[in-house]
Structure formats: C-alpha cells, structure tokens
Design a protein around this motif. Structure first.
Motif, PDB file in Angstrom:
ATOM      1  N   ALA A  94      16.282  -7.232 -11.917  1.00 11.55           N
ATOM      2  CA  ALA A  94      14.988  -7.914 -11.887  1.00 11.55           C
ATOM      3  C   ALA A  94      13.877  -7.036 -12.451  1.00 11.55           C
ATOM      4  O   ALA A  94      12.905  -7.542 -13.024  1.00 11.55           O
ATOM      5  N   TRP A  95      13.995  -5.719 -12.301  1.00 11.42           N
ATOM      6  CA  TRP A  95      12.930  -4.806 -12.700  1.00 11.42           C
ATOM      7  C   TRP A  95      13.199  -4.136 -14.039  1.00 11.42           C
ATOM      8  O   TRP A  95      12.421  -3.303 -14.490  1.00 11.42           O
ATOM      9  N   LYS A  96      14.265  -4.462 -14.695  1.00 11.86           N
ATOM     10  CA  LYS A  96      14.691  -3.770 -15.901  1.00 11.86           C
ATOM     11  C   LYS A  96      13.593  -3.745 -16.956  1.00 11.86           C
ATOM     12  O   LYS A  96      12.999  -4.764 -17.282  1.00 11.86           O
ATOM     13  N   GLY A  97      13.330  -2.511 -17.472  1.00 14.34           N
ATOM     14  CA  GLY A  97      12.350  -2.360 -18.542  1.00 14.34           C
ATOM     15  C   GLY A  97      10.926  -2.174 -18.088  1.00 14.34           C
ATOM     16  O   GLY A  97      10.040  -1.950 -18.909  1.00 14.34           O
ATOM     17  N   ARG A  98      10.662  -2.278 -16.801  1.00 10.28           N
ATOM     18  CA  ARG A  98       9.294  -2.122 -16.296  1.00 10.28           C
ATOM     19  C   ARG A  98       9.103  -0.722 -15.728  1.00 10.28           C
ATOM     20  O   ARG A  98      10.075  -0.043 -15.401  1.00 10.28           O
ATOM     21  N   PRO A  99       7.870  -0.275 -15.564  1.00 10.68           N
ATOM     22  CA  PRO A  99       7.633   1.102 -15.086  1.00 10.68           C
ATOM     23  C   PRO A  99       8.158   1.314 -13.665  1.00 10.68           C
ATOM     24  O   PRO A  99       7.820   0.562 -12.754  1.00 10.68           O
ATOM     25  N   GLU A 100       8.966   2.353 -13.496  1.00  5.26           N
ATOM     26  CA  GLU A 100       9.605   2.604 -12.205  1.00  5.26           C
ATOM     27  C   GLU A 100       8.598   2.992 -11.126  1.00  5.26           C
ATOM     28  O   GLU A 100       8.812   2.722  -9.951  1.00  5.26           O
ATOM     29  N   TRP A 101       7.490   3.617 -11.504  1.00  2.00           N
ATOM     30  CA  TRP A 101       6.537   4.070 -10.492  1.00  2.00           C
ATOM     31  C   TRP A 101       5.901   2.890  -9.756  1.00  2.00           C
ATOM     32  O   TRP A 101       5.451   3.034  -8.613  1.00  2.00           O
ATOM     33  N   ALA A 102       5.857   1.711 -10.392  1.00  2.00           N
ATOM     34  CA  ALA A 102       5.243   0.542  -9.762  1.00  2.00           C
ATOM     35  C   ALA A 102       6.244  -0.303  -8.977  1.00  2.00           C
ATOM     36  O   ALA A 102       5.852  -1.242  -8.281  1.00  2.00           O
ATOM     37  N   ARG A 103       7.498   0.019  -9.067  1.00  2.00           N
ATOM     38  CA  ARG A 103       8.537  -0.799  -8.441  1.00  2.00           C
ATOM     39  C   ARG A 103       8.392  -0.903  -6.923  1.00  2.00           C
ATOM     40  O   ARG A 103       8.492  -2.001  -6.368  1.00  2.00           O
ATOM     41  N   PRO A 104       8.160   0.193  -6.186  1.00  2.00           N
ATOM     42  CA  PRO A 104       8.028   0.058  -4.728  1.00  2.00           C
ATOM     43  C   PRO A 104       6.860  -0.829  -4.302  1.00  2.00           C
ATOM     44  O   PRO A 104       6.952  -1.539  -3.293  1.00  2.00           O
ATOM     45  N   ALA A 105       5.763  -0.778  -5.045  1.00  2.00           N
ATOM     46  CA  ALA A 105       4.598  -1.578  -4.662  1.00  2.00           C
ATOM     47  C   ALA A 105       4.858  -3.069  -4.870  1.00  2.00           C
ATOM     48  O   ALA A 105       4.576  -3.901  -3.987  1.00  2.00           O
ATOM     49  N   VAL A 106       5.405  -3.439  -6.016  1.00  2.00           N
ATOM     50  CA  VAL A 106       5.682  -4.851  -6.287  1.00  2.00           C
ATOM     51  C   VAL A 106       6.783  -5.356  -5.365  1.00  2.00           C
ATOM     52  O   VAL A 106       6.694  -6.453  -4.796  1.00  2.00           O
ATOM     53  N   GLY A 107       7.836  -4.552  -5.195  1.00  2.00           N
ATOM     54  CA  GLY A 107       8.902  -4.945  -4.283  1.00  2.00           C
ATOM     55  C   GLY A 107       8.441  -5.016  -2.848  1.00  2.00           C
ATOM     56  O   GLY A 107       9.048  -5.714  -2.018  1.00  2.00           O
ATOM     57  N   GLY A 108       7.366  -4.289  -2.535  1.00  2.00           N
ATOM     58  CA  GLY A 108       6.838  -4.320  -1.172  1.00  2.00           C
ATOM     59  C   GLY A 108       6.393  -5.712  -0.746  1.00  2.00           C
ATOM     60  O   GLY A 108       6.340  -6.001   0.466  1.00  2.00           O
ATOM     61  N   ILE A 109       6.070  -6.567  -1.692  1.00  2.00           N
ATOM     62  CA  ILE A 109       5.681  -7.940  -1.345  1.00  2.00           C
ATOM     63  C   ILE A 109       6.858  -8.671  -0.698  1.00  2.00           C
ATOM     64  O   ILE A 109       6.712  -9.349   0.325  1.00  2.00           O
ATOM     65  N   VAL A 110       8.060  -8.517  -1.280  1.00  2.00           N
ATOM     66  CA  VAL A 110       9.253  -9.163  -0.724  1.00  2.00           C
ATOM     67  C   VAL A 110       9.594  -8.559   0.634  1.00  2.00           C
ATOM     68  O   VAL A 110       9.927  -9.272   1.591  1.00  2.00           O
ATOM     69  N   LEU A 111       9.492  -7.233   0.733  1.00  2.00           N
ATOM     70  CA  LEU A 111       9.748  -6.582   2.018  1.00  2.00           C
ATOM     71  C   LEU A 111       8.751  -7.062   3.067  1.00  2.00           C
ATOM     72  O   LEU A 111       9.111  -7.283   4.234  1.00  2.00           O
ATOM     73  N   GLY A 112       7.500  -7.230   2.671  1.00  2.00           N
ATOM     74  CA  GLY A 112       6.489  -7.721   3.602  1.00  2.00           C
ATOM     75  C   GLY A 112       6.802  -9.101   4.132  1.00  2.00           C
ATOM     76  O   GLY A 112       6.569  -9.399   5.312  1.00  2.00           O
ATOM     77  N   VAL A 138       0.843  -1.206   0.000  1.00  2.00           N
ATOM     78  CA  VAL A 138       0.000   0.000   0.000  1.00  2.00           C
ATOM     79  C   VAL A 138       0.874   1.249   0.000  1.00  2.00           C
ATOM     80  O   VAL A 138       0.630   2.214  -0.745  1.00  2.00           O
ATOM     81  N   GLY A 139       1.912   1.254   0.852  1.00  2.90           N
ATOM     82  CA  GLY A 139       2.820   2.399   0.882  1.00  2.90           C
ATOM     83  C   GLY A 139       3.511   2.600  -0.448  1.00  2.90           C
ATOM     84  O   GLY A 139       3.666   3.738  -0.918  1.00  2.90           O
ATOM     85  N   GLY A 140       3.932   1.513  -1.095  1.00  2.00           N
ATOM     86  CA  GLY A 140       4.597   1.626  -2.385  1.00  2.00           C
ATOM     87  C   GLY A 140       3.699   2.149  -3.481  1.00  2.00           C
ATOM     88  O   GLY A 140       4.158   2.853  -4.390  1.00  2.00           O
TER      89      GLY A 140
END
Length: 686
Positions: free
Chosen positions: A276-294, A82-84
């Motif tokens: 791992a994120w190369k080529g994907r939209p940077e604005w969505a990176r914190p949200a998707v990566g937040g799953i691993v952080l969670g 949610v924060g991402g």
C-alpha cells in the motif's frame, strides 16, 4: 599522553585476552543494560503521561486524555498520528534498523556480523519505541530492551576491539541483562540471551551471560522493585487432578495455533502495508498509518500500549468470554498493524497478552463444561501465556522460565512444561521459521543453516562424499560365507600392476547419515587418505570421503549468503566511513603485523631455490605457497618456480611485532610494501 595511551592499550589487551576480562565486561554490561532498562521503563511512562495524563492507559475503556479532554474519544484517532510524525523521521534519519521489533536485527548481528551493532541504535530505539508505545502503539518493550542492551554491549566490545567470538557473547549479555532487569526475571534473561540471541550453549558463554543478567537485575531492583512482574495474577492456582493434564495438552495445541496465527498475521500485515505504501516516503509512513491504528484503538481501547493492566483484569475474571476472544484477535491485528506501519516495539508482550486472553477463554469454557474440577480458569491463562510464545518464538526454555518467574508461582512448572513442549512441537511441525527468524528468511538469510558453527551438525556425510558408481557390495564377514571368501580370495600382485606396497591397513568406515562433526574425528584418527561411506543399512559402500571434501561442503553451506553478509557487515560497522573498506580490512586486525604476498618472477633471487634455504627478514614467516590453483603449506623442501606466490606474515612497517598499538595502525595505513627485495604483485587473489 603516551603513557596514558600505553596504559589504555594494556588494559584493552587484558580485557581481550582472558576470562577475567570477559567477566569484568559482563559486570559492566549487566549494570549498563540494567540502567538502560530502568531508563526505558521511565521513558515509556513519561511519553504515556505526556500523551494521556496517566501512567497506564487503555484499560479504563474509551476515556479522554487528561491533558486534552476536549478531544473526547477522538483522542484515540489523533494520538497515533502525532506519535508517527515524530517517530518516523527519527528512525528514518538516524537508525533505520530501529524500526520493527528489533530482536531479528540482534540475531543477525550475532550470527553473521560478528556481534557488531551501531552504537546510535540504542538511543534511537529507546526514544522511538517509548514514543510509539506511549502514543498508542500496541507493541511490547522487550524487543527495544534487547536491542538497547545489545547495542550498548556491542559498542563497548567494538571500542575494546574484542574478537568476534567474544563480541557475540557480550551482545548476548546485553540482551539477557535487558530482559532480566525489565521483568525482574534473571533466569528468563539468561535463557533468552543464550537460546534466542546466541543460539549455542557453552560453559563460558553461559556463565558470562548469567553474570550479566544477575547484575542487571540487582541494578534495576532499587528502581523497579523486587516483586514478581505479574504479581497481580491470582495466587495459589494449581492443577488438582492429573486428568486435567489432558486439558492442558488440548490447550497447548490451541495456543500453538494462536502463536502461528500471530506470526502469519504479523508478516501478512507488513506485506500489505508495504504494497500500500510502495514508492512513498518512509518517514511519513507511521503518521499516515496511525490513522488506521487510531480507528482500531477507538473500537477497542484496551489495545493501547503494552497492555499488562488488561492482562491483570482478564485473569481477575472481569471480562466476558466473547470479549476475551475479541481481545486476543484484536491484539494480533493491532500488533501487526503497529509494526506494519513502521512502528517500533517488541512482540514478546503481545504474545503474552494473546496467551492470557485466549487461555482465560479456554479456562472459562472448561469450567462451564467440567465444573470446578477443571480448576481456576486463570491457570489456563498462565499456561497459554507460555505456550503461545513457545509456538511463536520456538524457545521452550525461555517460555517456561518467563511464566514461572514473572508470576512467582513455581507450582505451575509441570503444566507449563507440558504445554510449552507440545506447542513447540506443533509449531516446528507446521512452520519452519519462528516469529523472529522469519523476518530474516524473508531477506534471504537462514541463520539456522548458514552459521558456521551449525554447519557441522546440519550437514551429513552424504553431502560431502564422492559417490561410487556403481556402489560396492559389502561382503559377508561371518559364518560359512566368510570362511569361503577367505579361502577363495587371493591378494593381487600389486608389484606387477603398479608398484611396491609400502603401507597397508584395515579401513575404518562411516555411515552416510552421520554428521560431519563425527566424521571429522574419524578422518583425523583413521582417514589420512579418506574413509569409505556405508549406506544406512551397512550393506553397500556408497562413496568415499576425505577431509578436503568435508571442508568444501562446509564452505558451500556457509557461503551461500556471503554477499548479503558483506552488505550487513558494511551497514552495521561503525568504524568505517566507507562500507567498501570492510571487505579489505578486518574488523580486528592482528596488531603489529601485515600479510604480504610475493610473486616469484623469472630471474628472482628466490627462483629455483628451496623455500627453507631462503633467509627471510626478522619476524617474518611464510604461511602458504600458491602454485597455479593449488594452495600448499609452506614446506621447506618446496622448490620455488616463477609464478609462485609466497604469502608471509611479517612485521608491519614503522613498528615491531611487539608494538601492538603502532603495529595495528601501520597495518591499516601501509600501502602494501614488501619487507624483502622482491616486487609484490597483488594482481590476483590469494
């Protein structure tokens, strides 16, 4: 309206002109950065409460959010996502430099961008970092505080159009004020601003930064209190036996390795996330990566947020030895992951966390082996706190001051001093870049070697001299050999060889290993035509050095990163809509003047005349004459020939040299008109 503009122009001129203006600005920046630190602390508390229902969260273990109890432990998986979702688009849209830990961006702004930082960075950094920390990001708040205070200071300085040399100092004032206010540690703030941000010590800079840090702390105390920031640590801990300093030395080496590991994991994780994120939209990176952080937070909830309450519990002896070690390495992983997925926050607090937990583990082991004679394990936790940061940031003065001030225990000065010195030495021997400068090194920028004011001390005479091939032997100058040489040596007949001798002197010499800073003085006093360069042992003349050679060596040193510097300036300059204009217009133009280049053409009235015989317009003065590739000083006896280019500093059209406001505007808008009746041709570089 005109009177108000004139008054504002005079006020801005006074602020730019002298020390009084700098001190007044330091007061304003100190108050502003102090209030900014207070607002940021409250903003973190607000987002933490909004997400969890608590002012602090994580130290209680795997408990549910008070606002969302039905989620149970799954809350730790959901909240970073949610924060991402909010943090990522905010940073990507408004200020991409707000991503990460922030301090390197301030360092590069000071080192190569004249202290210019975009004003929106302070707002975006504050919101993004507070949101990241409040929703589980395992980062600190000192990086955002530094960037917030520095951006405020830079915005004020740019608005007043401060010269770059003073704008840099103002940025350091903002950084120092933010650190001083948020940790109630004004000495730490001063050292942080001077040692890490400004990276030079001068009396004027030091006094100005001290003033800003003091005012910032005074401003924050009514809101945040005046107790030491880490007052929860056990009081009265001290070394009771001198032999225990051996344990401190061993701890310092271990802490240095932890600091180096922290830096290595931080950037390795960032590289892994980039791939791992190369080529994907940077604005969505914190949200998707937040799953691993969670997932990491679910495993070790103590990684949630900054972690100061966890540090208090660790030094109180409430964690087992194995769990202390797990906390230290988990913090390294959690901070690296938070930064790697695009989060925003600092690394100062994580380094303190790593130091406290690993140092407490070391103290427990020492206590088990040596008994009560080893001292309180909390002592080693406090010492390691400073040593880990000293190793990571290589800022020993800041590390020493932070531990002493934040704990309020000045009895720890000696052991912390020893640990910080050893950790810094180990770190310097094992790694070139620090946790801050490595981020810049990876971009191709080395601020330790490319800053102009460091070039003189970094470069040696050997870098600038013209080598002699072969080298000349230095003859003996004493004893029998000297007498024999004196009797046998005969002066050449110079008149028969070349011409009459008009000047003769004994040459001064310099060594190849001397710095150029020392050599410039020798050249000024003794070396009109240059100086001989001796080998380190003094037995050979290896080369010849001149003042132009010194300047060329310095130019080569500081211009290796000029393309990157120009791009950085264009990205950070907020006065220009088009970045390309920055290469044409200086950020602080000389009010009321233009620099005009005139090319002498065949048939020109000036052709064949001496420069001193030409009557130039009022308030105009020649500054150089370019003939072919040789740039000459404007000597009156120079006879101008077709093709020569004369550069003049002249009053701007539409204003006078004394009209600062109108002149500066004219300098920006004029189209290169010439004040004399010669045609101006800008066909080549000056």
């Amino acid at each position: 309206m005109t009177e108000a503009a004139d008054w504002a122009g005079k006020a801005a001129g006074w602020l730019r002109a002298g020390r009084g203006g700098m001190f007044l600005l330091a007061l304003l920046i100190g108050a502003g950065s102090g209030l900014g630190a207070v607002a940021f602390r409250y903003l973190i508390s607000f987002f933490t409460w909004l997400a969890t229902g608590h002012d602090e969260f994580g130290q209680q273990g795997r408990v549910a959010s008070a606002h969302l109890p039905w989620l149970g432990p799954a809350f730790f998986l959901v909240i970073p996502v949610v924060g991402g979702l909010v943090c990522g688009p905010l940073i990507y849209r408004f200020a991409r430099e707000a991503r990460g830990h922030g301090v390197p961006e301030v360092m590069i702004a000071v080192a190569e961008n004249g202290g210019r930082i975009r004003p929106q960075v302070s707002v975006v950094k504050a919101v993004a970092s507070a949101l990241c920390i409040g929703t589980g990001g395992s980062v600190g708040r000192e990086g955002p505080i530094v960037q917030i205070g520095s951006a405020l200071a830079s915005s004020l300085g740019q608005w007043i159009k401060m010269p770059e040399s003073r704008l840099r100092i103002l940025v350091a004032c903002g950084a120092a004020g933010g650190i001083a206010a948020t940790f109630n540690a004004p000495i730490t703030g001063v050292f942080f601003g001077v040692e890490i941000i400004l990276r030079e010590f001068s009396v004027d800079a030091l006094f100005t930064v001290m003033l800003a840090a003091m005012i910032a702390d005074i401003t924050a105390i009514p809101f945040l209190g005046d107790k030491p920031f880490l007052s929860g640590f056990p009081p009265g801990i001290a070394l009771h036996h001198a032999v225990n300093y051996l344990l401190i030395a061993a701890l310092a080496v271990a802490a240095a390795l932890m600091g180096l590991a922290f830096k290595a994991v931080l950037y390795a994780t960032e590289d892994l996330c980039d791939r791992a994120w190369k080529g994907r939209p940077e604005w969505a990176r914190p949200a998707v990566g937040g799953i691993v952080l969670g997932l990491l937070l679910l495993a070790i909830p103590q990684m949630y947020g900054v972690g100061y309450p966890v540090m208090d519990k660790a030094t109180a002896g409430q964690y087992a030895l194995w769990f202390l070690v797990a906390l230290a390495f988990a913090k390294i992983a959690a901070c690296g992951l938070t930064i790697g997925i695009g989060g925003s926050g600092g690394i100062f607090a994580p380094s303190l966390f790593i130091g406290v937990t690993s140092g407490m583990a070391f103290g427990d082991v020492a206590h088990h082996i040596f008994g009560a004679g080893a001292g309180d394990p909390a002592l080693y936790a406090v010492v390691a706190m400073g040593a880990v940061f000293a190793s990571a940031a290589r800022a020993p003065l800041t590390s020493l001051a932070s531990v002493v001030e934040m704990t309020g225990d000045f009895a720890l000065t000696l052991p912390v001093m020893l640990a910080v010195a050893i950790a810094s030495t180990v770190s310097r021997g094992a790694s070139y870049g620090t946790i801050y400068t490595t981020k810049l090194l990876r971009r191709g920028t080395d601020i330790d070697r490319t800053t102009p004011w460091r070039a003189l001390s970094d470069l040696k005479v050997a870098h600038a001299m013209r080598p002699l091939r072969p080298a000349l032997a230095v003859p003996p100058v004493s004893g029998a050999d000297a007498d024999r040489n004196s009797a046998a040596g005969l002066a050449p007949d110079w008149a028969a060889l070349a011409g009459q001798v008009t000047h003769q002197t004994d040459p001064q010499s310099v060594f190849a290993t001397e710095s150029l800073a020392q050599t410039l003085r020798q050249l000024e006093v003794y070396g009109r035509d240059g100086l001989p360069v001796l080998s380190p042992d003094g037995h050979q003349i290896q080369g010849w050095i001149t003042a132009p050679a010194v300047l060329r060596a310095i130019a080569r040193q500081i211009t290796t990163s000029q393309p990157a510097t120009a791009q950085a300036q264009a990205a950070a300059d907020w006065d220009h809509a088009e970045p390309s204009t920055l290469t044409r217009d200086p950020p602080t133009p000389l009010p009321g003047y233009q620099l005009v280049e005139i090319t002498i053409a065949p048939g020109s009235p000036a052709a064949g005349r001496k420069l001193g015989d030409i009557t130039w317009p009022h308030a105009s003065t020649p500054v150089s004459v370019l003939r072919g590739r040789q740039l000459r000083p404007p000597r009156p006896e120079i006879t101008l020939t077709p093709g020569d280019r004369v550069s003049l500093l002249t009053a701007a059209p539409g204003g006078t040299a004394s009209s600062a406001t109108s002149g500066a505007m004219a300098a920006r808008t004029a189209a290169g008109t010439s004040p004399v009746s010669c045609r101006a041709d800008r066909g080549g570089p000056m």
